[in-house]
Motif scaffolding. Sequence first.
Motif, PDB file in Angstrom:
ATOM      1  N   UNK A 177      -5.686 -41.233  -7.128  1.00 28.88           N
ATOM      2  CA  UNK A 177      -4.301 -41.426  -7.594  1.00 28.88           C
ATOM      3  C   UNK A 177      -4.245 -42.613  -8.536  1.00 28.88           C
ATOM      4  N   UNK A 178      -5.266 -42.684  -9.398  1.00 26.50           N
ATOM      5  CA  UNK A 178      -5.319 -43.692 -10.443  1.00 26.50           C
ATOM      6  C   UNK A 178      -4.728 -43.074 -11.703  1.00 26.50           C
ATOM      7  N   UNK A 179      -3.450 -43.299 -11.942  1.00 22.45           N
ATOM      8  CA  UNK A 179      -2.752 -42.639 -13.031  1.00 22.45           C
ATOM      9  C   UNK A 179      -2.666 -43.540 -14.265  1.00 22.45           C
ATOM     10  N   UNK A 180      -2.720 -42.931 -15.451  1.00 18.99           N
ATOM     11  CA  UNK A 180      -2.645 -43.732 -16.679  1.00 18.99           C
ATOM     12  C   UNK A 180      -1.415 -44.633 -16.702  1.00 18.99           C
ATOM     13  N   UNK A 181      -1.660 -45.912 -16.969  1.00 18.11           N
ATOM     14  CA  UNK A 181      -0.596 -46.911 -17.165  1.00 18.11           C
ATOM     15  C   UNK A 181       0.270 -47.118 -15.911  1.00 18.11           C
ATOM     16  N   UNK A 182      -0.211 -46.685 -14.772  1.00 19.98           N
ATOM     17  CA  UNK A 182       0.508 -46.923 -13.523  1.00 19.98           C
ATOM     18  C   UNK A 182       0.549 -48.414 -13.214  1.00 19.98           C
ATOM     19  N   UNK A 183       1.651 -48.850 -12.628  1.00 22.20           N
ATOM     20  CA  UNK A 183       1.756 -50.250 -12.216  1.00 22.20           C
ATOM     21  C   UNK A 183       0.730 -50.591 -11.142  1.00 22.20           C
ATOM     22  N   UNK A 184       0.308 -49.592 -10.384  1.00 22.94           N
ATOM     23  CA  UNK A 184      -0.663 -49.824  -9.315  1.00 22.94           C
ATOM     24  C   UNK A 184      -2.096 -49.811  -9.821  1.00 22.94           C
ATOM     25  N   UNK A 185      -2.308 -49.386 -11.072  1.00 23.94           N
ATOM     26  CA  UNK A 185      -3.667 -49.170 -11.570  1.00 23.94           C
ATOM     27  C   UNK A 185      -4.553 -50.416 -11.499  1.00 23.94           C
ATOM     28  N   UNK A 186      -4.088 -51.602 -11.891  1.00 23.90           N
ATOM     29  CA  UNK A 186      -4.969 -52.778 -11.782  1.00 23.90           C
ATOM     30  C   UNK A 186      -5.470 -53.012 -10.361  1.00 23.90           C
ATOM     31  N   UNK A 187      -4.627 -52.780  -9.378  1.00 24.71           N
ATOM     32  CA  UNK A 187      -5.057 -52.951  -7.977  1.00 24.71           C
ATOM     33  C   UNK A 187      -6.031 -51.850  -7.568  1.00 24.71           C
ATOM     34  N   UNK A 188      -5.785 -50.638  -8.046  1.00 21.06           N
ATOM     35  CA  UNK A 188      -6.675 -49.526  -7.707  1.00 21.06           C
ATOM     36  C   UNK A 188      -8.084 -49.732  -8.255  1.00 21.06           C
ATOM     37  N   UNK A 189      -8.182 -50.305  -9.441  1.00 21.22           N
ATOM     38  CA  UNK A 189      -9.464 -50.414 -10.135  1.00 21.22           C
ATOM     39  C   UNK A 189     -10.165 -51.748  -9.933  1.00 21.22           C
ATOM     40  N   UNK A 190      -9.537 -52.672  -9.226  1.00 20.79           N
ATOM     41  CA  UNK A 190     -10.118 -53.994  -9.007  1.00 20.79           C
ATOM     42  C   UNK A 190     -11.277 -53.899  -8.014  1.00 20.79           C
ATOM     43  N   UNK A 191     -12.475 -54.061  -8.511  1.00 24.51           N
ATOM     44  CA  UNK A 191     -13.642 -53.950  -7.639  1.00 24.51           C
ATOM     45  C   UNK A 191     -13.878 -55.152  -6.761  1.00 24.51           C
ATOM     46  N   UNK A 192     -13.124 -56.209  -6.954  1.00 25.44           N
ATOM     47  CA  UNK A 192     -13.329 -57.443  -6.184  1.00 25.44           C
ATOM     48  C   UNK A 192     -12.214 -57.733  -5.196  1.00 25.44           C
TER      49      UNK A 192
END
Length: 249
Positions: free
Chosen positions: A144-159
């Motif tokens: 549920x990693x959607x383009x330009x989603x507000x949640x995207x930075x948190x979803x993709x943060x590997x750290x």
Amino acid sequence: MLNGMQDLRFNSSDTLARQLAGDLATRLQSCIERRGRVCLAVSGGKTPVGFFQQLAQQQIDWQKVLITLVDERWVNEHDPQSNAALVREHLLQHQAAQAYFLPLKNKAASPQQGFMDCENILHEQIDQLDYAVLGMGSDGHTASWFPHSQALPRCLDGNSGAWCCPVSDEQVTLPRMTLTWSLLANCRHLFLLFDGDDKNRVFSLACDAAEAGNTAAMPVRRVLFQSQVGLSVYRRENLHGEPDAPLTA
């Protein structure tokens, strides 16, 4: 990852489903024999149904398999849009009914309210997420990693250390819970499954090396352009009469 990515293409959806099921089953059983259990995350949608049905018939020590979801809509499990319902109907059948299923949806009213319970139970039940089968949308999203989603930075943060993330902005019609890159990056291997001409065009765009860093536009690039975990792509493509067998690109 693109240079080391395994890209398998098939003429038919049936052959695609059988091959992925057989290849994954071999890995699952091998993992069980090495460490006594295996943990698998799967995606929802129409594309994986045939794969689920084929996987359910594989000879695996299913009592030692934990299955969870890559993402889930925050709906009742009896709702037709529930990924949990899809998994129960098509994968947790035959001998595979012995597997332990860990849904992402809990009793909280929203994914934001249910986040900590979901995060805690993932950590309690999963010591290592071994494999994940991802899908890809026509907009270039995965999980549920959607383009330009507000949640995207948190979803993709590997750290971040968070294994799941609530998603409930304007990009989604229903609020969701999704696994994060922080968890998926530590898998033994990832699989990306998609089917059809439209998805192949999207995949070609996502693989444009000049846009590798533009994950906000096509979040699936987070999986494609990385070197932390192995990736195999299984896709149906019109091979114009060529034999119905995998071709490695």
